[in-house]
Design an enzyme around this catalytic site. Structure first.
Site, PDB file in Angstrom:
ATOM      1  N   ARG A 142       1.158  -1.036  -0.182  1.00 23.52           N
ATOM      2  CA  ARG A 142       0.108  -0.590  -0.348  1.00 23.52           C
ATOM      3  C   ARG A 142       0.929   1.505   0.307  1.00 23.52           C
ATOM      4  O   ARG A 142       1.593   1.531   1.212  1.00 23.52           O
ATOM      5  CB  ARG A 142      -1.177   0.065   1.384  1.00 23.52           C
ATOM      6  N   HIS A 179      -2.878  11.361   0.177  1.00 23.40           N
ATOM      7  CA  HIS A 179      -2.144  11.039   1.729  1.00 23.40           C
ATOM      8  C   HIS A 179      -1.840  11.893   2.079  1.00 23.40           C
ATOM      9  O   HIS A 179      -0.039  12.414   2.335  1.00 23.40           O
ATOM     10  CB  HIS A 179      -1.031   9.845   1.697  1.00 23.40           C
ATOM     11  N   GLU A 237      -7.422   9.409   5.925  1.00 19.73           N
ATOM     12  CA  GLU A 237      -7.173   9.910   7.076  1.00 19.73           C
ATOM     13  C   GLU A 237      -7.202  11.510   6.741  1.00 19.73           C
ATOM     14  O   GLU A 237      -6.942  11.748   7.545  1.00 19.73           O
ATOM     15  CB  GLU A 237      -5.929   9.897   8.133  1.00 19.73           C
ATOM     16  N   ASN A 289      -7.355   2.532   9.272  1.00 22.74           N
ATOM     17  CA  ASN A 289      -6.732   2.807  10.781  1.00 22.74           C
ATOM     18  C   ASN A 289      -6.079   2.680  11.712  1.00 22.74           C
ATOM     19  O   ASN A 289      -7.325   3.645  12.928  1.00 22.74           O
ATOM     20  CB  ASN A 289      -5.656   3.805   9.852  1.00 22.74           C
ATOM     21  N   TYR A 327      -4.471   2.621  15.758  1.00 24.62           N
ATOM     22  CA  TYR A 327      -3.387   2.835  16.656  1.00 24.62           C
ATOM     23  C   TYR A 327      -3.489   2.912  18.151  1.00 24.62           C
ATOM     24  O   TYR A 327      -2.958   2.666  18.579  1.00 24.62           O
ATOM     25  CB  TYR A 327      -2.666   4.246  16.167  1.00 24.62           C
ATOM     26  N   GLU A 356      -3.325   0.590   8.251  1.00 23.86           N
ATOM     27  CA  GLU A 356      -2.332   0.668   8.738  1.00 23.86           C
ATOM     28  C   GLU A 356      -2.312   0.269  10.453  1.00 23.86           C
ATOM     29  O   GLU A 356      -3.847  -0.267  11.018  1.00 23.86           O
ATOM     30  CB  GLU A 356      -2.396   1.825   8.770  1.00 23.86           C
TER      31      GLU A 356
END
Length: 440
Positions: A78, A122, A167, A293, A295, A347
């Site tokens: 990616r 991005h 994002e 994504n 985290y 991610e």
């Protein structure tokens, strides 16, 4: 291998990067400047006063990097395209030399049987469009659709999946809300309006790419988290509910339900976005996949000072709480609330203060982090969430936005002075894990 760690045979395993963070070649072959090139000109914006001019020099070292990717036994890579590399001002003429780079990159990936998962945006808007108002200018959404259509026309049958945005929460809130990211604006109303224009651009780009008859699956990548109240107090619970509405639901509801969440709209008040007739229909068209994504969770405390997250499993070098069970909780919550298409974890990873010692980079913390999150992912899948793949962030240590080169997310160590790549223990672990996955 323990059966509980066995993922489906057709599960996609990958690694991820983004253009500005690794490519370098800032002025190579006719590339135009992006808002991040401009943002880095002010040394106060980047913690180590660095910039992305060279980064990992991937623009010149892509063959070496694709060979490295292939050596990890992943199925997919990616990456993002630098809009200003293929259209220097964000409108007008295309830069054939810029497209040539991505053409060669795709050839290299295909030669090694690594599937390409492309992200169109991005965070690196061409500075020429910023000069016209950036994402506050509604016209930028239409310029993005033109760009998306051209990329799909040229490459759409050589790419497995195309994500419109990575994002958009960050582009809006960190770029326009608190000035941590380019273009460095601090204005709540602008941040909210920008979030709408980003969503609109996604919808317009989806339509434009469909007309290009691409075979790629089309979708979007959102950063998401659960919002947990620090205590059972009414204030903490209300804060957590609003945080989830303003972050996760703010982007999910328009895409899957055709409207913004009422709780967040009320909270935004006069800062609520200007929405034109037809916008929500454009945004809410079907997508082929959702990229998530993950985290950390949001830990919501209304106290002064706020309570900090307990961090029972520790914190990453970014100061983010390690909370793998939040991935399970998030995916189950999304699955209950929306009619989801296939989901990819696009991610997941951690920053760690890694160093090379005797040619080796020992990063047991990262290995444990990934193992725990894969366990959490498997738990969600076993409870009915249709997850089709996992992309580890990041392939390489790289330019970590306003943190500069001080934070290392890669499973491959990069010596920025020499550009030498060294597989960390986590890369070797990931390679061996994937080998074991395929020995059924």
């Amino acid at each position: 291998m323990n059966q509980s760690n066995q993922f489906p045979a057709d599960f996609t395993w990958g690694v991820a990067t983004s253009a500005f963070q690794i490519e370098g070649g800032a002025n190579a072959d006719g590339k135009g400047p992006s808002i991040w090139d401009t943002f880095c000109l002010n040394p106060n914006n980047i913690k180590d006063q660095s910039d992305g001019t060279v980064a990992c020099d991937h623009y010149h070292r892509y063959r070496e990097d694709v060979a490295l990717i292939s050596s990890l036994n992943v199925d997919a890579y990616r990456f993002s395209m630098a809009w200003a590399r293929v259209q220097p001002s964000g409108k007008g003429a295309w830069n054939e030399a810029g497209f040539g780079f991505y053409d060669r990159l795709l050839d290299e990936l295909a030669a090694r049987d690594v599937k390409a998962h492309l992200t169109l945006y991005h965070w690196d808007l061409p500075q020429g469009l910023q000069d016209d108002g950036g994402w506050m200018n509604r016209d930028t959404a239409y310029r993005f659709a033109d760009y998306a259509q051209e990329v799909a026309r040229r490459f759409g049958n050589r790419i497995e999946a195309i994500a419109t945005h990575n994002e958009p929460w960050c582009s809006a809130n960190l770029g326009y809300g608190n000035a941590q990211f380019a273009p460095g604006v601090t204005d709540a109303r602008q941040a909210i309006q920008v979030s709408h224009h980003l969503l609109l651009s996604h919808g317009l780009a989806m339509s434009a790419m469909r007309t290009a008859a691409t075979s790629a699956r089309l979708g979007i990548v959102l950063n998401q988290w659960t919002a947990d109240p620090a205590t059972d107090s009414e204030l903490d619970r209300a804060m957590a509910e609003l945080e989830y509405a303003r972050s996760v639901q703010w982007f999910m509801d328009p895409i899957f339900k055709g409207h913004y969440p009422e709780l967040a709209l009320r909270a935004h008040g006069e800062n609520a976005p200007v929405v034109h007739v037809g916008d929500m229909a454009a945004i809410a068209q079907p997508i082929d996949f959702l990229g998530v994504n993950y985290y950390f969770r949001s830990f919501c405390s209304a106290e002064t000072p706020p309570r900090t997250a307990p961090g029972k499993l520790g914190f990453t070098d970014m100061g983010w709480e390690i909370y793998p069970q939040g991935l399970t909780e998030l995916l189950l919550k999304l699955n209950a609330e929306y009619m989801l298409p296939p989901v990819y974890i696009t991610e997941n990873g951690m920053a760690n203060p890694d160093t090379v010692s005797d040619g080796r980079v020992a990063d047991p913390e990262r290995i444990a982090y990934v193992q725990m999150h894969l366990d959490a992912l498997k738990a969600a899948m076993e409870q009915g969430v249709d997850v089709r793949g996992y992309f580890l962030w990041s392939l390489l240590d790289n330019f970590e936005w306003n943190s500069g080169y001080a934070k290392r997310f890669g499973i491959v160590h990069v010596d920025y002075a020499t550009q030498e790549r060294t597989l960390k223990d986590s890369a070797i672990w990931y390679r061996d894990f994937l080998t074991a996955q395929r020995q059924r």
